[in-house]
Scaffold this motif. Structure first.
Motif, PDB file in Angstrom:
ATOM      1  N   ASN A 198       0.806  -1.217   0.000  1.00 12.64           N
ATOM      2  CA  ASN A 198       0.000   0.000   0.000  1.00 12.64           C
ATOM      3  C   ASN A 198       0.841   1.270   0.000  1.00 12.64           C
ATOM      4  OD1 ASN A 198       0.697  -0.704   2.853  1.00 12.64           O
ATOM      5  ND2 ASN A 198      -0.409   1.190   3.306  1.00 12.64           N
ATOM      6  N   ASN A 202       0.188   3.136  -5.807  1.00 10.08           N
ATOM      7  CA  ASN A 202      -1.133   3.775  -5.682  1.00 10.08           C
ATOM      8  C   ASN A 202      -1.460   4.153  -4.237  1.00 10.08           C
ATOM      9  OD1 ASN A 202      -1.631   3.285  -8.490  1.00 10.08           O
ATOM     10  ND2 ASN A 202      -2.172   1.171  -7.968  1.00 10.08           N
ATOM     11  N   ASN A 204      -2.166   7.037  -2.773  1.00 13.56           N
ATOM     12  CA  ASN A 204      -3.422   7.793  -2.716  1.00 13.56           C
ATOM     13  C   ASN A 204      -3.650   8.481  -4.062  1.00 13.56           C
ATOM     14  OD1 ASN A 204      -1.819  10.149  -2.720  1.00 13.56           O
ATOM     15  ND2 ASN A 204      -1.912  10.354  -0.474  1.00 13.56           N
ATOM     16  N   SER A 205      -4.628   9.359  -4.114  1.00 15.94           N
ATOM     17  CA  SER A 205      -4.997   9.976  -5.398  1.00 15.94           C
ATOM     18  C   SER A 205      -3.919  10.909  -5.954  1.00 15.94           C
ATOM     19  CB  SER A 205      -6.306  10.757  -5.238  1.00 15.94           C
ATOM     20  OG  SER A 205      -6.173  11.762  -4.250  1.00 15.94           O
ATOM     21  N   THR A 206      -3.014  11.363  -5.111  1.00 19.56           N
ATOM     22  CA  THR A 206      -1.977  12.296  -5.573  1.00 19.56           C
ATOM     23  C   THR A 206      -0.554  11.717  -5.528  1.00 19.56           C
ATOM     24  OG1 THR A 206      -1.872  13.262  -3.352  1.00 19.56           O
ATOM     25  CG2 THR A 206      -3.296  14.350  -4.968  1.00 19.56           C
ATOM     26  N   HIS A 207      -0.361  10.637  -4.804  1.00 25.22           N
ATOM     27  CA  HIS A 207       0.978  10.063  -4.689  1.00 25.22           C
ATOM     28  C   HIS A 207       0.952   8.554  -4.955  1.00 25.22           C
ATOM     29  CE1 HIS A 207       1.322  13.717  -2.110  1.00 25.22           C
ATOM     30  NE2 HIS A 207       2.545  13.771  -2.641  1.00 25.22           N
ATOM     31  N   ASP A 208       1.846   8.109  -5.816  1.00 23.47           N
ATOM     32  CA  ASP A 208       1.981   6.674  -6.042  1.00 23.47           C
ATOM     33  C   ASP A 208       2.697   6.025  -4.852  1.00 23.47           C
ATOM     34  OD1 ASP A 208       1.822   4.240  -7.549  1.00 23.47           O
ATOM     35  OD2 ASP A 208       3.954   4.446  -7.997  1.00 23.47           O
TER      36      ASP A 208
END
Length: 314
Positions: A198, A202, A204-208
């Motif tokens: 995790n 991916n 979150n929506s702004t950081h891989d």
């Protein structure tokens, strides 16, 4: 054992028993006086053949205590329609059960029906941190008769944030200090990719990648655990000195090089952050705190019998 460098803390032997606890340091002095020695030898013999045993035993004890107390319910086999704890999702990678079985077999031959599997596991967990602190283990636990895989969802997950960790530990009477000290067990062992994926894919929506993770460390993990990884046992050591029980774990957290979200989460609370810094700078401070918290955790009891065979109820 596997530790080459003897740490200063290995010379420290601690004895801390929570007030009012029913356990006793001399519980088997008359009924089975060689209990400690037999368990210690079982662990030593196993480690000579397999260097992963210490981390496995320590993790097994933790996973046992967090469900129904330290009652050896994690050792029970699934029977019929009941799926036991050891076959629950957080426990499928547990191993080294044979170490407890070996010690139990010898103890049963000398002192039949006397020494509980729960006590054997608590003693083995102490012996698993060779090279780290040593301590006297209070004894007198009983073995449980219930083991359900469904209850293992109560285990704190490697993806937990600080609030979730605090809640999980407090439900078991353990403090934030205990949380930080016991997390130090992550200084030994190995983790599969699934426990930290995790943070490197991916996020979150702004950081891989988790921005709290050191970039070069994250890239090294991505090379081991690519997005579509299909290698069954791929993963990484918990720290570079993964067979030595030391305070490297805390130093790595401060560097952004810890594996789990739950590890890095220790920096998100002032209280836990201060302790991480304290333990990173002092092996002795970590050793004392770890022993105190281990004894506190392993004193959460709840069993009813002394099993003849650790895998099945009487």
């Amino acid at each position: 054992m596997v530790v080459i460098v003897a740490l200063l803390s290995s010379l420290l032997i601690f004895s801390v028993i929570p007030p009012g606890n029913a356990l006793s340091l001399n519980y088997y002095d008359k009924t089975c006086p060689d209990t400690d020695l037999i368990v210690t030898n079982a662990v030593k013999n196993a480690v000579m053949k397999d260097k992963t045993v210490p981390a496995a035993i320590l993790r097994m004890h933790f996973h046992d205590c967090f469900i129904r107390g330290c009652d050896a319910s994690v050792l029970l086999n699934s029977v019929g329609k009941n799926t036991a704890e050891k076959d629950g999702p957080p426990n499928v990678s547990l191993h080294a059960f044979h170490v407890i079985d070996d010690a139990k077999k010898e103890l049963e031959s000398l002192c039949p029906g006397v020494v509980s599997c729960a006590d054997i596991l608590a003693l083995a967990a102490r012996d698993a941190v060779s090279g780290g602190p040593n301590w006297y283990v209070p004894k007198g636990r009983k073995d449980g008769r219930t083991s359900k895989a469904s209850e293992t969802i109560q285990m704190p997950a490697p993806t937990f944030n600080i609030s979730q960790l605090q809640q999980s530990f407090s439900q078991r009477g353990l403090s934030m200090d205990d949380l930080v000290a016991l997390s130090g067990g992550h200084t030994i062992g190995f983790s599969h990719c699934s426990s930290f994926r995790n943070r490197i894919h991916n996020f979150n929506s702004t950081h891989d990648i988790d921005p709290s993770m050191h970039p070069s460390f994250a890239e090294s993990l991505k090379s081991i655990c690519p997005h579509n990884n299909k290698v069954k046992n791929a993963g990484a050591n918990m720290d570079p000195s993964s067979t030595t029980f030391d305070n490297t774990y805390y130093k790595l957290i401060l560097q952004g090089k810890s594996l789990f979200s739950s590890d890095q989460a220790l920096l998100t609370s002032p209280q836990t952050k201060d302790l991480v810094s304290k333990f990173a700078s002092s092996q002795e401070a970590f050793s004392k705190a770890f022993v105190k918290s281990m004894i506190k955790m392993s004193s959460i009891t709840g069993g009813q019998e002394v099993r003849k065979d650790c895998k099945v109820v009487n």
